[in-house]
Design a protein around this motif. Structure first.
Motif, PDB file in Angstrom:
ATOM      1  N   GLY A 127       0.737  -1.187   0.102  1.00 15.91           N
ATOM      2  CA  GLY A 127       0.142  -0.101  -0.100  1.00 15.91           C
ATOM      3  C   GLY A 127       0.790   1.180  -0.041  1.00 15.91           C
ATOM      4  O   GLY A 127       0.381   2.316   0.184  1.00 15.91           O
ATOM      5  N   VAL A 128       2.218   1.157  -0.024  1.00 17.89           N
ATOM      6  CA  VAL A 128       3.170   2.432   0.128  1.00 17.89           C
ATOM      7  C   VAL A 128       3.745   2.347  -1.255  1.00 17.89           C
ATOM      8  O   VAL A 128       4.048   1.393  -1.630  1.00 17.89           O
ATOM      9  N   PRO A 129       3.956   3.656  -1.870  1.00 15.07           N
ATOM     10  CA  PRO A 129       4.710   3.718  -2.894  1.00 15.07           C
ATOM     11  C   PRO A 129       6.155   3.054  -2.965  1.00 15.07           C
ATOM     12  O   PRO A 129       6.610   3.037  -1.938  1.00 15.07           O
ATOM     13  N   ALA A 130       6.275   2.391  -3.977  1.00 18.24           N
ATOM     14  CA  ALA A 130       7.722   1.692  -4.159  1.00 18.24           C
ATOM     15  C   ALA A 130       8.978   2.785  -3.839  1.00 18.24           C
ATOM     16  O   ALA A 130       8.707   3.606  -4.408  1.00 18.24           O
ATOM     17  N   ALA A 131       9.879   2.248  -3.243  1.00 21.05           N
ATOM     18  CA  ALA A 131      11.089   3.264  -3.069  1.00 21.05           C
ATOM     19  C   ALA A 131      11.654   3.498  -4.320  1.00 21.05           C
ATOM     20  O   ALA A 131      12.036   2.450  -5.161  1.00 21.05           O
ATOM     21  N   PRO A 132      12.156   4.586  -4.592  1.00 21.36           N
ATOM     22  CA  PRO A 132      12.588   4.906  -6.047  1.00 21.36           C
ATOM     23  C   PRO A 132      13.996   4.553  -6.086  1.00 21.36           C
ATOM     24  O   PRO A 132      14.668   4.330  -7.371  1.00 21.36           O
ATOM     25  N   HIS A 133      14.521   3.903  -5.276  1.00 25.69           N
ATOM     26  CA  HIS A 133      16.151   3.659  -4.980  1.00 25.69           C
ATOM     27  C   HIS A 133      16.033   2.225  -4.576  1.00 25.69           C
ATOM     28  O   HIS A 133      15.662   1.800  -3.601  1.00 25.69           O
ATOM     29  N   ALA A 134      16.777   1.301  -5.223  1.00 23.39           N
ATOM     30  CA  ALA A 134      16.942  -0.079  -4.914  1.00 23.39           C
ATOM     31  C   ALA A 134      18.278  -0.292  -3.949  1.00 23.39           C
ATOM     32  O   ALA A 134      18.272  -1.294  -3.330  1.00 23.39           O
ATOM     33  N   GLU A 135      19.296   0.451  -4.048  1.00 20.21           N
ATOM     34  CA  GLU A 135      20.664   0.427  -3.759  1.00 20.21           C
ATOM     35  C   GLU A 135      20.440   0.674  -1.919  1.00 20.21           C
ATOM     36  O   GLU A 135      19.456   1.210  -1.511  1.00 20.21           O
ATOM     37  N   GLY A 136      21.500   0.168  -1.191  1.00 19.77           N
ATOM     38  CA  GLY A 136      21.684   0.713   0.272  1.00 19.77           C
ATOM     39  C   GLY A 136      20.735  -0.138   0.985  1.00 19.77           C
ATOM     40  O   GLY A 136      20.250  -1.228   0.692  1.00 19.77           O
ATOM     41  N   HIS A 137      20.442   0.368   2.196  1.00 19.42           N
ATOM     42  CA  HIS A 137      19.552  -0.259   3.181  1.00 19.42           C
ATOM     43  C   HIS A 137      18.131   0.300   3.491  1.00 19.42           C
ATOM     44  O   HIS A 137      18.339   1.621   3.870  1.00 19.42           O
TER      45      HIS A 137
END
Length: 322
Positions: free
Chosen positions: A37-47
């Motif tokens: 239900g939450v927008p997907a994070a635009p960045h996949a790298e990191g933690h």
């Protein structure tokens, strides 16, 4: 209001693994997959890290110096995105449009703000703890429930961020006129507390010699959770302590500030002022002690001017992070 919450932040730090370990201890949950239900994070790298009620709200990536790289703001409808894009254009700010998102950089803070379609929070209220007071004995023959809680404190949501701006006046216009934030209170000639929700503030922008992230703030249920969370953090590392416990005058919230390994402060807070009708709230312009706190120990000098401020200024003058 069409704006309704902070969605996510992207934090850049030189020491990703150590900083990520700190926020695990702080009570945020590593998020392999964002809540549907939450927008997907635009960045996949990191933690990535999630709160109890907001899905993934923090992502930590590598950067040469500590900084807030991106800030997400949730809106209800596509028409809200059109309004934001038009308002930013009137300020002369370049705008990026994508599917369900409008993004722009505030030149004063250097932060890229993503305004995106997002669902509103659905928060279940904790049961009010019974409390005793003169002439009012609501809790008889038992200890206060806050003393009996077990398990780690888990923040409910990302509440606000505090940013240093090299052009506070324009940054305030960026958030207020460009994005649609409301001003709740100001500190005379220095800072503006602004909201994109019913919370007293979601962004505080203050004048600074360099653009930087001063602190992030995370909501917990009550003052006992503020104290339990900070106590657990300090048992693991007493050097994390910065300021608290105490209560702010502006916003009314209980607070305790700690410092992460990158040098950014993080705050547990509870009982923040709530504004649902603009006509019933009168913004104030404060100065002196009331602009900082109502009770508690005085703030240390390092809270007012972080120890690494000179290094941040040097790094900023060396050019933008790659």
């Amino acid at each position: 209001m069409p704006l309704h919450r902070l969605t996510q932040i992207l934090m850049g730090v030189p020491n990703v693994e150590r900083t990520a370990a700190y926020y695990r201890d702080f009570g945020l949950t590593p998020s392999a997959v964002t809540d549907p239900g939450v927008p997907a994070a635009p960045h996949a790298e990191g933690h990535g890290f999630a709160t109890a009620d907001g899905g993934e709200q923090l992502r930590i990536v590598h950067a040469p110096r500590r900084q807030l790289m991106e800030l997400g703001v949730g809106v209800d409808d596509p028409e809200d995105l059109d309004r934001v894009a038009a308002s930013l254009a009137r300020l002369g700010v370049p705008v990026d449009r994508g599917a369900g998102v409008v993004a722009a950089v505030d030149p004063g803070t250097g932060v890229r703000v993503r305004v995106e379609l997002a669902p509103r929070y659905e928060q279940t209220a904790p049961p009010p703890p019974p409390s005793n007071a003169p002439g009012h004995e609501a809790r008889l023959h038992r200890r206060a429930p806050g003393l009996l809680r077990e398990g780690p404190v888990r923040p409910r949501k990302l509440g606000h961020v505090v940013l240093g701006s090299t052009d506070q006046e324009f940054s305030q216009r960026f958030f207020q006129e460009g994005l649609g934030f409301k001003v709740s209170d100001t500190v005379k000639g220095l800072a503006a507390f602004m909201r994109c929700s019913s919370d007293h503030h979601n962004v505080l922008v203050q004048q600074a010699p360099v653009a930087f992230l001063h602190h992030t703030s995370w909501q917990v249920d009550d003052v006992d959770e503020v104290g339990r969370g900070a106590t657990a953090m300090l048992e693991a590392d007493p050097g994390r302590h910065t300021w608290g416990p105490g209560r702010h005058f502006i916003g009314s919230n209980f607070f305790w500030y700690l410092k992460d390994p990158a040098g950014t402060f993080s705050e547990y807070y509870a009982d923040l002022d709530c504004i649902v009708d603009d006509a019933l709230w009168t913004p104030g312009d404060w100065e002196g002690a009331r602009s900082l706190w109502a009770w508690g120990p005085p703030p240390p000098p390092s809270f007012l001017a972080p120890d690494d401020l000179a290094d941040l200024m040097t790094g900023a003058h060396a050019g933008p992070a790659k």
